[in-house]
Design an enzyme around this catalytic site. Structure first.
Site, short mmCIF file in Angstrom:
data_model
loop_
_atom_site.label_atom_id
_atom_site.label_comp_id
_atom_site.label_asym_id
_atom_site.label_seq_id
_atom_site.Cartn_x
_atom_site.Cartn_y
_atom_site.Cartn_z
CE LYS A 45 -3.05 -1.66 3.38
NZ LYS A 45 -4.16 -1.41 4.32
CE LYS A 47 -3.10 3.58 3.67
NZ LYS A 47 -4.27 3.23 4.51
N1 C2G Z 1 -12.41 4.90 7.05
C1 C2G Z 1 -13.59 5.60 7.18
N2 C2G Z 1 -13.57 6.95 7.22
C2 C2G Z 1 -12.39 7.62 7.15
C3 C2G Z 1 -11.18 6.91 7.02
C4 C2G Z 1 -11.21 5.53 6.98
O1 C2G Z 1 -14.69 5.00 7.24
N3 C2G Z 1 -12.42 8.97 7.19
C5 C2G Z 1 -12.48 3.43 6.99
C6 C2G Z 1 -11.93 2.87 5.67
O2 C2G Z 1 -12.93 2.92 4.67
C7 C2G Z 1 -11.58 1.44 6.08
C8 C2G Z 1 -11.16 1.60 7.56
O3 C2G Z 1 -11.67 2.87 8.00
O4 C2G Z 1 -12.74 0.61 6.02
C9 C2G Z 1 -9.66 1.59 7.72
O5 C2G Z 1 -9.12 2.60 6.91
P1 C2G Z 1 -7.56 2.47 6.45
O6 C2G Z 1 -6.75 2.22 7.65
O7 C2G Z 1 -7.27 3.58 5.52
O8 C2G Z 1 -7.63 1.09 5.65
P2 C2G Z 1 -7.16 0.82 4.15
O9 C2G Z 1 -5.80 1.33 3.93
O10 C2G Z 1 -8.25 1.24 3.27
O11 C2G Z 1 -7.01 -0.79 4.20
O12 C2G Z 1 -7.45 -5.19 2.54
C10 C2G Z 1 -8.10 -3.96 2.78
C11 C2G Z 1 -7.16 -2.90 3.24
O13 C2G Z 1 -6.31 -3.36 4.26
C12 C2G Z 1 -7.93 -1.68 3.70
#
Ligand code: C2G
Length: 130
Positions: A45, A47
């Site tokens: 990712k 990240k």
């Molecule tokens: N999220 C949210 N609102 C935000 C930020 C994040 O609802 N303002 C939700 C994302 O949609 C996700 C969860 O919080 O469902 C975790 O977000 P991230 O840590 O950014 O996860 P991500 O990088 O999207 O990883 O295999 C799937 C991935 O690991 C998802």
């Protein structure tokens, strides 16, 4: 007991994450969070987490909606996770809308609306300006 799973990095944990986790838990009785490892975040990712995996795990385990935290190490583990943990519902934010529909063969798939005004990127940007 209805079992729910969701996946994510959850770095710089914020209320958008909590909104997601609360609503994910509302889909059932037991919520598993598959937490992206530091290696998965970096390799897949691009990240770089502020908090390392163990710290992010500790924070998630302190959240009342969360019942179990497991590592997310690759994109392919979801089907085996759903089977191994007898998951009824997969939940994730709608920024992933449609991306995990292949799981519908194994469990319900629910995309929840993201909390629009908050993101880790935004937090980091605003801290830079201070
Ligand atoms: N999220 C949210 N609102 C935000 C930020 C994040 O609802 N303002 C939700 C994302 O949609 C996700 C969860 O919080 O469902 C975790 O977000 P991230 O840590 O950014 O996860 P991500 O990088 O999207 O990883 O295999 C799937 C991935 O690991 C998802």
């Amino acid at each position: 007991m209805k079992r729910v799973i969701t996946y994510g990095t959850f770095d710089l944990l914020h209320y958008g994450h909590l909104n997601l986790l609360r609503r994910a838990k509302e889909q059932g009785d037991y919520l598993i969070v598959a937490l992206s490892t530091d290696e998965f975040n970096w390799n897949e990712k691009q990240k770089k987490c502020y908090f390392e995996y163990e710290k992010r795990k500790q924070m998630l385990e302190a959240i009342r909606y969360v019942d179990l935290v497991i590592p997310e190490e690759n994109w392919e583990q979801k089907v085996t996770d759903v089977q191994e943990y007898m998951v009824d519902t997969f939940v994730i934010g709608d920024d992933w809308e449609g991306k995990f529909d292949f799981l519908k063969e194994y469990c319900d798939v629910v995309y929840l609306s993201r909390t629009p005004e908050i993101s880790t990127t935004q937090i980091k940007e605003s801290l830079k300006e201070k």
